[in-house]
Design a protein around this motif. Structure first.
Motif, mmCIF file in Angstrom:
data_model
loop_
_atom_site.group_PDB
_atom_site.id
_atom_site.type_symbol
_atom_site.label_atom_id
_atom_site.label_comp_id
_atom_site.label_asym_id
_atom_site.label_seq_id
_atom_site.Cartn_x
_atom_site.Cartn_y
_atom_site.Cartn_z
ATOM 1 N N UNK A 243 -31.776 5.551 -16.705
ATOM 2 C CA UNK A 243 -32.725 4.751 -15.897
ATOM 3 C C UNK A 243 -33.780 6.402 -15.749
ATOM 4 N N UNK A 244 -33.339 7.248 -16.687
ATOM 5 C CA UNK A 244 -34.990 8.129 -16.898
ATOM 6 C C UNK A 244 -35.098 9.226 -15.424
ATOM 7 N N UNK A 245 -33.743 9.285 -14.550
ATOM 8 C CA UNK A 245 -33.629 10.157 -13.598
ATOM 9 C C UNK A 245 -32.862 10.735 -13.482
ATOM 10 N N UNK A 246 -32.922 12.250 -13.238
ATOM 11 C CA UNK A 246 -31.902 13.094 -13.449
ATOM 12 C C UNK A 246 -30.909 12.830 -12.059
ATOM 13 N N UNK A 247 -31.182 13.377 -11.523
ATOM 14 C CA UNK A 247 -30.235 12.725 -10.000
ATOM 15 C C UNK A 247 -29.939 11.284 -9.538
ATOM 16 N N UNK A 248 -30.920 10.507 -10.090
ATOM 17 C CA UNK A 248 -29.757 8.428 -10.242
ATOM 18 C C UNK A 248 -28.986 8.475 -11.543
ATOM 19 N N UNK A 249 -29.140 9.683 -12.414
ATOM 20 C CA UNK A 249 -28.371 9.502 -13.431
ATOM 21 C C UNK A 249 -27.267 10.502 -13.548
ATOM 22 N N UNK A 250 -26.612 11.346 -12.150
ATOM 23 C CA UNK A 250 -25.368 12.203 -11.737
ATOM 24 C C UNK A 250 -24.801 10.844 -10.906
ATOM 25 N N UNK A 251 -25.326 10.341 -9.770
ATOM 26 C CA UNK A 251 -25.140 9.526 -9.274
ATOM 27 C C UNK A 251 -24.727 8.327 -9.598
ATOM 28 N N UNK A 252 -24.933 7.959 -11.282
ATOM 29 C CA UNK A 252 -24.318 7.033 -11.859
ATOM 30 C C UNK A 252 -23.515 7.519 -12.396
ATOM 31 N N UNK A 253 -23.027 8.265 -13.202
ATOM 32 C CA UNK A 253 -21.805 8.941 -14.108
ATOM 33 C C UNK A 253 -21.136 8.545 -13.012
ATOM 34 N N UNK A 254 -21.664 9.835 -11.490
ATOM 35 C CA UNK A 254 -20.643 9.261 -10.276
ATOM 36 C C UNK A 254 -19.829 8.295 -10.306
ATOM 37 N N UNK A 255 -20.535 7.679 -10.022
ATOM 38 C CA UNK A 255 -20.022 6.355 -9.106
ATOM 39 C C UNK A 255 -18.947 5.535 -10.826
ATOM 40 N N UNK A 256 -19.405 5.715 -12.002
ATOM 41 C CA UNK A 256 -18.916 5.044 -13.251
ATOM 42 C C UNK A 256 -17.570 6.032 -13.202
ATOM 43 N N UNK A 257 -18.146 6.896 -12.995
ATOM 44 C CA UNK A 257 -16.068 7.938 -13.791
ATOM 45 C C UNK A 257 -15.296 7.232 -12.222
ATOM 46 N N UNK A 258 -15.994 7.501 -11.457
ATOM 47 C CA UNK A 258 -15.085 7.212 -9.595
ATOM 48 C C UNK A 258 -13.940 5.837 -10.245
ATOM 49 N N UNK A 259 -14.945 4.363 -10.649
ATOM 50 C CA UNK A 259 -14.347 3.136 -11.519
ATOM 51 C C UNK A 259 -13.593 3.421 -12.196
ATOM 52 N N UNK A 260 -13.317 4.424 -12.984
ATOM 53 C CA UNK A 260 -12.952 4.452 -14.084
ATOM 54 C C UNK A 260 -11.505 5.013 -14.117
ATOM 55 N N UNK A 261 -11.947 6.047 -12.387
ATOM 56 C CA UNK A 261 -10.200 6.272 -12.637
ATOM 57 C C UNK A 261 -9.478 5.710 -11.751
ATOM 58 N N UNK A 262 -10.171 4.865 -11.266
ATOM 59 C CA UNK A 262 -9.093 4.022 -10.347
ATOM 60 C C UNK A 262 -9.148 2.708 -10.999
ATOM 61 N N UNK A 263 -9.364 2.595 -11.827
ATOM 62 C CA UNK A 263 -9.488 1.205 -12.816
ATOM 63 C C UNK A 263 -8.313 1.861 -13.327
ATOM 64 N N UNK A 264 -7.831 3.291 -14.352
ATOM 65 C CA UNK A 264 -6.969 3.712 -14.723
ATOM 66 C C UNK A 264 -5.944 4.060 -14.075
ATOM 67 N N UNK A 265 -5.812 3.478 -12.928
ATOM 68 C CA UNK A 265 -4.028 3.766 -12.003
ATOM 69 C C UNK A 265 -4.575 2.775 -11.827
ATOM 70 N N UNK A 266 -4.879 1.651 -11.305
ATOM 71 C CA UNK A 266 -4.410 0.281 -11.332
ATOM 72 C C UNK A 266 -4.317 -0.243 -12.425
ATOM 73 N N UNK A 267 -3.899 -0.167 -13.865
ATOM 74 C CA UNK A 267 -4.101 -0.837 -15.037
ATOM 75 C C UNK A 267 -3.605 -0.338 -15.325
ATOM 76 N N UNK A 268 -2.968 0.582 -14.967
ATOM 77 C CA UNK A 268 -1.315 1.642 -16.032
ATOM 78 C C UNK A 268 -2.733 2.223 -17.315
#
Length: 105
Positions: A28-53
């Motif tokens: 994305x080329x923007x520090x703040x947007x990148x931080x938000x993007x990582x946060x959103x992705x990690x939330x999805x990874x954690x929820x996906x990890x718990x959902x899929x085992x």
């Protein structure tokens, strides 16, 4: 109480967050947007990890989730709308009166 899978997810988030941030910044080329993007992705990874085992390759899953989250954010309508110029205050004069009559009919 955390399980072994939760411990693996926690260790992954702690260890790979900086690398995911670098990838997000390249996207994305923007520090703040990148931080938000990582946060959103990690939330999805954690929820996906718990959902899929158990996730076979958590690194690949996280990177794919990061890219998909970025693409989804670019598809939002408010991201595409951009004002380029001021609207005219008055109607433009037309020199062809026949065209005006045809349009009005």
């Amino acid at each position: 109480m955390r399980t072994g899978e939760d411990d693996a997810l926690h260790d992954f988030v702690e260890g790979r967050r900086t690398a995911l941030f670098r990838s997000a910044y390249l996207l994305c080329g923007d520090r703040h947007e990148a931080e938000d993007l990582v946060q959103s992705a990690l939330v999805k990874v954690v929820l996906g990890g718990r959902r899929h085992g158990r996730l076979d390759n958590i690194e690949a899953y996280a990177r794919k989730t990061l890219v998909n989250t970025f693409i989804a954010s670019r598809r939002r309508f408010w991201r595409r709308e951009q004002a380029y110029a001021e609207l005219p205050d008055r109607q433009m004069a037309t020199s062809d009166t026949d065209t005006g009559l045809v349009v009005r009919e």
